[in-house]
Structures are given as C-alpha cells and as structure tokens.
Design an enzyme around this catalytic site. Sequence first.
Site, PDB file in Angstrom:
ATOM      1  N   LYS A   1      -0.317  -7.610  -3.278  1.00 18.21           N
ATOM      2  CA  LYS A   1      -1.601  -6.977  -3.606  1.00 18.21           C
ATOM      3  C   LYS A   1      -1.259  -5.448  -3.774  1.00 18.21           C
ATOM      4  O   LYS A   1      -0.514  -5.083  -2.915  1.00 18.21           O
ATOM      5  CB  LYS A   1      -2.379  -7.393  -2.174  1.00 18.21           C
ATOM      6  CG  LYS A   1      -3.785  -6.696  -2.409  1.00 18.21           C
ATOM      7  CD  LYS A   1      -4.563  -7.149  -1.121  1.00 18.21           C
ATOM      8  CE  LYS A   1      -4.477  -6.376  -0.015  1.00 18.21           C
ATOM      9  NZ  LYS A   1      -4.824  -5.084  -0.215  1.00 18.21           N
TER      10      LYS A   1
ATOM     11  N   LYS B   1     -12.180  -4.285  -4.980  1.00 16.61           N
ATOM     12  CA  LYS B   1     -13.198  -4.180  -4.240  1.00 16.61           C
ATOM     13  C   LYS B   1     -14.430  -3.792  -4.917  1.00 16.61           C
ATOM     14  O   LYS B   1     -15.283  -2.771  -4.709  1.00 16.61           O
ATOM     15  CB  LYS B   1     -13.307  -3.722  -2.828  1.00 16.61           C
ATOM     16  CG  LYS B   1     -12.447  -4.054  -1.789  1.00 16.61           C
ATOM     17  CD  LYS B   1     -12.249  -3.310  -0.529  1.00 16.61           C
ATOM     18  CE  LYS B   1     -11.403  -4.292   0.490  1.00 16.61           C
ATOM     19  NZ  LYS B   1     -10.059  -3.812   0.298  1.00 16.61           N
TER      20      LYS B   1
ATOM     21  N   ASP C   1       0.892  -1.242  -0.012  1.00 15.40           N
ATOM     22  CA  ASP C   1      -0.211   0.100   0.131  1.00 15.40           C
ATOM     23  C   ASP C   1       1.021   1.253   0.057  1.00 15.40           C
ATOM     24  O   ASP C   1       0.917   1.806   1.006  1.00 15.40           O
ATOM     25  CB  ASP C   1      -1.031   0.090   1.331  1.00 15.40           C
ATOM     26  CG  ASP C   1      -1.894  -1.239   1.166  1.00 15.40           C
ATOM     27  OD1 ASP C   1      -1.843  -1.839   0.038  1.00 15.40           O
ATOM     28  OD2 ASP C   1      -2.389  -1.470   2.151  1.00 15.40           O
TER      29      ASP C   1
ATOM     30  N   ILE D   1     -22.916  -2.082 -10.406  1.00 13.95           N
ATOM     31  CA  ILE D   1     -23.919  -2.863 -11.353  1.00 13.95           C
ATOM     32  C   ILE D   1     -22.899  -3.456 -12.834  1.00 13.95           C
ATOM     33  O   ILE D   1     -21.850  -2.903 -12.852  1.00 13.95           O
ATOM     34  CB  ILE D   1     -24.989  -2.084 -12.129  1.00 13.95           C
ATOM     35  CG1 ILE D   1     -24.365  -0.694 -12.937  1.00 13.95           C
ATOM     36  CG2 ILE D   1     -26.001  -1.598 -11.018  1.00 13.95           C
ATOM     37  CD1 ILE D   1     -25.434  -0.260 -13.931  1.00 13.95           C
TER      38      ILE D   1
ATOM     39  N   SER E   1     -22.821  -3.378 -15.825  1.00 12.13           N
ATOM     40  CA  SER E   1     -22.219  -2.749 -16.843  1.00 12.13           C
ATOM     41  C   SER E   1     -21.012  -1.689 -16.375  1.00 12.13           C
ATOM     42  O   SER E   1     -19.904  -1.636 -17.128  1.00 12.13           O
ATOM     43  CB  SER E   1     -23.338  -1.912 -17.632  1.00 12.13           C
ATOM     44  OG  SER E   1     -22.904  -0.775 -18.023  1.00 12.13           O
TER      45      SER E   1
HETATM   46  O1  S5P Z   1     -11.176  -6.796   5.303  1.00 11.70           O
HETATM   47  C1  S5P Z   1     -10.368  -6.502   4.699  1.00 11.70           C
HETATM   48  C2  S5P Z   1     -10.134  -6.666   3.427  1.00 11.70           C
HETATM   49  C3  S5P Z   1      -8.903  -6.134   2.840  1.00 11.70           C
HETATM   50  S1  S5P Z   1      -8.754  -6.586   1.154  1.00 11.70           S
HETATM   51  N1  S5P Z   1      -9.354  -5.957   5.404  1.00 11.70           N
HETATM   52  C4  S5P Z   1      -8.400  -5.282   4.895  1.00 11.70           C
HETATM   53  O2  S5P Z   1      -7.577  -4.657   5.658  1.00 11.70           O
HETATM   54  N2  S5P Z   1      -8.248  -5.474   3.460  1.00 11.70           N
HETATM   55  C5  S5P Z   1      -6.880  -4.892   3.014  1.00 11.70           C
HETATM   56  O3  S5P Z   1      -5.958  -5.418   3.354  1.00 11.70           O
HETATM   57  C6  S5P Z   1      -6.706  -3.374   3.151  1.00 11.70           C
HETATM   58  O4  S5P Z   1      -7.459  -2.556   2.181  1.00 11.70           O
HETATM   59  C7  S5P Z   1      -5.379  -3.111   3.189  1.00 11.70           C
HETATM   60  O5  S5P Z   1      -4.689  -3.149   1.639  1.00 11.70           O
HETATM   61  C8  S5P Z   1      -4.701  -4.420   3.599  1.00 11.70           C
HETATM   62  C9  S5P Z   1      -4.390  -4.550   5.077  1.00 11.70           C
HETATM   63  O6  S5P Z   1      -3.339  -3.731   5.411  1.00 11.70           O
HETATM   64  P1  S5P Z   1      -2.472  -3.648   6.905  1.00 11.70           P
HETATM   65  O7  S5P Z   1      -1.651  -2.449   6.504  1.00 11.70           O
HETATM   66  O8  S5P Z   1      -3.715  -3.404   8.041  1.00 11.70           O
HETATM   67  O9  S5P Z   1      -2.031  -5.152   7.313  1.00 11.70           O
END
Ligand code: S5P
Length: 372
Positions: A67, A100, A45, A104, A106
């Site tokens: 990711k 995420k 991130d 809809i 389209s």
């Molecule tokens: O339920 C969720 C789903 C996702 S995809 N909780 C989350 O934290 N995430 C993602 O996982 C979130 O958008 C972030 O990119 C990552 C967790 O990051 P961390 O720094 O808290 O480990």
Amino acid sequence: MSSARHPSWRRSYRERAALPTVSPLAAYLLRLISIKKTNLCFSADVTTTAELLALAEEVGDSICILKTHADIVTDFNDRTMKGLQDIARKKRFLVFEDRKFADIGSTVQKQYAGGPQRIVRWAEITNAHILPGPGIVTALKEAAAGAIAAYNTAVHTEISASPTPSVDSDEADSPVLSDTSADMDRLSVARVADRKQSVVSISTTISTRTENISPHPTPDIEHEDGADTAALLDRLGDAPFQRSLLLLAEMSSEGHLLTGAYTAQCVAIARQHRDFVIGFIAQRSLNADDADNFITMTPGVQLPPPGKEAKKMGDALGQQYNTPRKIVLEQGCDVIIVGRGILYAADRKAEAERYRREAWQAYEERVGLLRS
Ligand code: S5P
C-alpha cells in the site's frame, strides 16, 4: 443473517476465488494469497522513491499487497511507478494506492487518471469514501474502464540497439528496450541516446496487445502444503490488467464517523458494483448477504511488545491498534494492513515475516485448518 456466521468466515481464500460473483482481480488476489500464504498488506508510508522501492524489495516476498501514499513521496515520478510495477511483478504482489477519493465524479476521474500521479496506470487497487454519494463509484469505474481499454490497445515502441565492433562490450550486450507506455518509451529513447558512439537502429512497431488482454482468467492451481511456491506463482502468472476499488466503511482512528447507517450504505453501494468494488476498509467483516464475498482489509494492526499484551495500543494522534489475531480470527477480516509495526522494526524483513505468520495462523484457525 448475522455477519459472524456468514459462510465467508469459514471459506478458504482459494474457495472464495472460485465463487461466481468474484471479479477477475479479486480472484487473482485470493489465489495469490492462497499460494503465497500471506494475508499481509504492508503500508509503505515513506517519503522517497528510493526508500519505497528498497522496502518493496525487502518485504515483497512476505506480502500480498503493497500500500502506498503517493502524495507523501516527494520525488514520485515515472521511475517510481515503473520501479514499483517491476518489483510487484517479480515478487508477486498487488499495489494499492491509498488515495481515499472523496470528491464529485468529474473531479475524482481527473485525480485517478491524471495529474502527476496517474494512479490508474500503476495501482491495481485504490479506495474511496462514499461521502459524495454513489456517483463516486460509477465515476471511478468509468475512469478505470478507460485506462483498461487504453492499455489493451497501447502503442508499443520497440527500440533495439544493434551492436557493432566499435561498441564497448557492455553496450553491445544491451537488451532490447521495450516498455509499456509512451512515457516510458521516451525514457528508453533517452537512455539509448545517452550512449556514446553506439550505433542504434530504431524500429517502431505499433501493435495491439495480444498478451494480458484483460480480463484474462487466473488459473485455479491446486497446491498442497510444502509445494514449490515460486513454481506455483509462475504458473499463476501476472495479474490481469484490471482495476478495483475498496470503500472505506469504517476507520481505525478514535472517534471516526464511519458508523451505523453510513457503514450500511457503503455495503449497499458495494453490492451494486460487485465487478469493481472488491471489498472494504473496515474493522470487521461486513459480508452478510448470501452473495457477499467482499474482501475486508484492515489497518490499525500491530503486535504488542513482549509483556504488554493486555495494553491498549495506539499512537498519539488517534490511531488505534488491534492484533492480527483479533482482526482475522475474531473480526473475520481478510487482509491486515501494517505500517509502522514493520517500518520501524530494526529488521523489517524479519518483522514482516512475523506479521505474516501471525495473520496466516489466525486465518487457518478461522477456516478450521488449525486448532486453537
Ligand atoms: O481507517 C484507516 C484507514 C487507512 S487506509 N486507518 C488507517 O490507518 N489507514 C491507513 O493505514 C493509514 O493512512 C496508514 O497508511 C496505514 C496505517 O499505518 P500504521 O503505521 O498505523 O500501521
């Protein structure tokens, strides 16, 4: 059947890759995990392409998936996509864009295949909420099928620079540039055109791909402890050009609403699309039917600082953390997703290895390869 006793809890990743309902990309991922001995997904991130690519290089050997959140990368462009793909191929991991989707059909098709990010082109995996109903899955699957068909009949443009005596030696050594998409071909043309004084001959070839036609089967490679991982990964080869979806069935954040009947509905929808939905974002394994072989990927994972093992962990904005051991061993999840736990470490490479070891040991214990 109670999910705690579902056979997937005790099956190895390699065994699960060979089950009949597994999709080609899921089989590849499970085999990659098994050979590389990593069930760690790193959540990169960060906000610039340079940071993203540097991190991919740094932790790439320890992960099965990287990711991304492409929409937080301020300079996200073709270079980001190509850079990620190159590193992923070299280090052998899949790319998961955590988009995420939640609109809809389209609209999600346009968001997935178009816009500045064109996610379907560079991310093997993405995810979606089922809030709009099951049509979101059908729509994304259709867009993925379109991208796969386009890839398999892609137009290749080959540009070869012919060295001449008057050309500088480093220019004379320039490799043939051959890229996989029209946009990248345009970049290559620009790069060649930039060279001063070089004489270039441009030959254009339009061809239908013969390599990597998807789905190409992933070999099931037998591997013992102590085997040469790099050689095994070479034998495994590149990922098939396939696309897969994870459904958000539960979240890690405090007070989230993805519970009970909603979670059950997610599983029901996934079962109707086993060729495309490879699993869930969830906090526990949701495999319950005999045919279930979904891969559970779990965010909200951190290792506690020494001496703080019993303390509940989280951030100030509702994120809640569990340890890799709890998630993999006690909750039956398959891949841990770790962001800041690695990102904020002084030595990210070493920290990624520490998370990899913890999660791998928990998996070995779960399937009975290690004693607790
Ligand atoms: O339920 C969720 C789903 C996702 S995809 N909780 C989350 O934290 N995430 C993602 O996982 C979130 O958008 C972030 O990119 C990552 C967790 O990051 P961390 O720094 O808290 O480990």
